[in-house]
Scaffold this motif. Structure first.
Motif, PDB file in Angstrom:
ATOM      1  N   GLN A  56       0.832  -1.206   0.000  1.00 30.93           N
ATOM      2  CA  GLN A  56       0.000   0.000   0.000  1.00 30.93           C
ATOM      3  C   GLN A  56       0.870   1.260   0.000  1.00 30.93           C
ATOM      4  OE1 GLN A  56      -2.721  -0.448   3.341  1.00 30.93           O
ATOM      5  NE2 GLN A  56      -3.123  -2.555   2.714  1.00 30.93           N
ATOM      6  N   GLU A  57       1.964   1.234   0.758  1.00 28.23           N
ATOM      7  CA  GLU A  57       2.883   2.374   0.800  1.00 28.23           C
ATOM      8  C   GLU A  57       3.504   2.627  -0.582  1.00 28.23           C
ATOM      9  OE1 GLU A  57       7.346   3.034   2.531  1.00 28.23           O
ATOM     10  OE2 GLU A  57       5.918   2.057   3.874  1.00 28.23           O
ATOM     11  N   ILE A  58       3.931   1.546  -1.239  1.00 26.43           N
ATOM     12  CA  ILE A  58       4.535   1.678  -2.569  1.00 26.43           C
ATOM     13  C   ILE A  58       3.516   2.217  -3.568  1.00 26.43           C
ATOM     14  CG2 ILE A  58       5.435   0.340  -4.524  1.00 26.43           C
ATOM     15  CD1 ILE A  58       6.910  -1.379  -2.427  1.00 26.43           C
ATOM     16  N   LEU A  59       2.292   1.674  -3.546  1.00 19.57           N
ATOM     17  CA  LEU A  59       1.250   2.181  -4.442  1.00 19.57           C
ATOM     18  C   LEU A  59       0.976   3.652  -4.168  1.00 19.57           C
ATOM     19  CD1 LEU A  59      -1.361  -0.737  -4.524  1.00 19.57           C
ATOM     20  CD2 LEU A  59       0.212  -0.053  -6.343  1.00 19.57           C
ATOM     21  N   GLY A  60       0.843   4.003  -2.881  1.00 22.06           N
ATOM     22  CA  GLY A  60       0.546   5.383  -2.504  1.00 22.06           C
ATOM     23  C   GLY A  60       1.631   6.359  -2.929  1.00 22.06           C
ATOM     24  N   GLU A  61       2.883   5.921  -2.876  1.00 20.52           N
ATOM     25  CA  GLU A  61       3.995   6.799  -3.233  1.00 20.52           C
ATOM     26  C   GLU A  61       4.212   6.903  -4.739  1.00 20.52           C
ATOM     27  OE1 GLU A  61       7.395   5.211  -1.235  1.00 20.52           O
ATOM     28  OE2 GLU A  61       6.756   5.919   0.736  1.00 20.52           O
ATOM     29  N   ASN A  62       3.803   5.882  -5.507  1.00 23.33           N
ATOM     30  CA  ASN A  62       4.214   5.819  -6.902  1.00 23.33           C
ATOM     31  C   ASN A  62       3.113   5.962  -7.945  1.00 23.33           C
ATOM     32  OD1 ASN A  62       7.225   5.125  -6.893  1.00 23.33           O
ATOM     33  ND2 ASN A  62       6.365   3.769  -5.340  1.00 23.33           N
ATOM     34  N   TRP A  93      -8.034  -0.523   1.125  1.00 20.30           N
ATOM     35  CA  TRP A  93      -7.217   0.636   0.769  1.00 20.30           C
ATOM     36  C   TRP A  93      -7.448   1.023  -0.689  1.00 20.30           C
ATOM     37  CZ3 TRP A  93      -3.279   1.955  -2.555  1.00 20.30           C
ATOM     38  CH2 TRP A  93      -2.561   3.108  -2.245  1.00 20.30           C
ATOM     39  N   LEU A  94      -7.455   0.044  -1.581  1.00 22.10           N
ATOM     40  CA  LEU A  94      -7.695   0.318  -3.005  1.00 22.10           C
ATOM     41  C   LEU A  94      -9.084   0.903  -3.223  1.00 22.10           C
ATOM     42  CD1 LEU A  94      -6.044  -2.841  -4.586  1.00 22.10           C
ATOM     43  CD2 LEU A  94      -5.293  -0.479  -4.899  1.00 22.10           C
ATOM     44  N   GLN A  95     -10.061   0.385  -2.491  1.00 21.99           N
ATOM     45  CA  GLN A  95     -11.429   0.906  -2.616  1.00 21.99           C
ATOM     46  C   GLN A  95     -11.491   2.354  -2.123  1.00 21.99           C
ATOM     47  OE1 GLN A  95     -14.378  -1.422  -0.535  1.00 21.99           O
ATOM     48  NE2 GLN A  95     -15.918  -0.944  -2.077  1.00 21.99           N
ATOM     49  N   LYS A  96     -10.787   2.655  -1.038  1.00 18.30           N
ATOM     50  CA  LYS A  96     -10.753   4.016  -0.494  1.00 18.30           C
ATOM     51  C   LYS A  96     -10.121   4.995  -1.485  1.00 18.30           C
ATOM     52  CE  LYS A  96      -7.565   5.200   2.342  1.00 18.30           C
ATOM     53  NZ  LYS A  96      -6.601   6.168   2.377  1.00 18.30           N
TER      54      LYS A  96
END
Length: 185
Positions: A56-62, A93-96
């Motif tokens: 989730q951190e990697i997705l959020g950052e990139n 998290w993806l849904q949010k």
């Protein structure tokens, strides 16, 4: 007249046969990357175990950085492996995030995989993998060059670049040997 057909290894046998043993270094280093039809996105070296929070951190950052970098606007869809073991926290998290996610079956079975089909799939997979590994290695090298003079971070990135190119070379050798195995069957 009996014909000899070499059977592709599976399970733990892949660690003892050529050319399959050549992908072992892939387990040493993990990279996360993304791309779109308009170009390549961010590449992230994963330094620790990939759990749901790290993912989730990697997705959020990139992801959003890549969307802005490639000027995708609001017309983009994320595709992932749809692993049935995806954690509930990652799903939430993806849904949010309200990202448009491509729906497709996870691990969909190939119904008629015969030995010749497996070999041709093996050759095709490794050929394509060489291209993506080389792309990732070049991107990582490019990012590392921009960190010149940053001490420890630069040294770690150089080590990652060297590993990325070694893995690419081994994948290339594997692709060639797979093609030879396929041709000889």
């Amino acid at each position: 007249m009996a014909s000899s057909v070499s059977v592709m290894p599976s399970g733990t046998k892949i660690f003892t046969t050529m050319p399959d043993i050549l992908f072992i270094p892939e387990f040493i280093m993990m990279l996360w990357g993304c791309f779109a039809s308009s170009g390549t996105g961010n590449l992230q070296h994963v330094e620790s175990k990939m759990d749901s929070l790290k993912f989730q951190e990697i997705l959020g950052e990139n992801v959003m950085l890549t969307v802005r970098k490639l000027k995708l606007g609001c017309h983009w869809t994320i595709q992932q492996d749809n692993d049935p073991n995806t954690s509930n926290s990652t799903k939430a998290w993806l849904q949010k995030e309200s990202w448009k996610i491509l729906q497709w079956p996870s691990q969909s079975p190939v119904t008629t995989v015969t030995e010749p089909n497996r070999k041709s799939l093996d050759v095709g997979y490794h050929g394509i993998s060489v291209f993506f590994y080389l792309s990732a290695a070049v991107l990582l090298a490019n990012v590392t060059i921009s960190k010149l003079g940053q001490g420890k971070v630069y040294q770690l990135d150089i080590a990652a670049v060297v590993k990325a190119f070694i893995v690419t070379l081994l994948y290339w050798i594997h692709a060639i040997l797979s093609a030879l195995r396929w041709k000889s069957s």
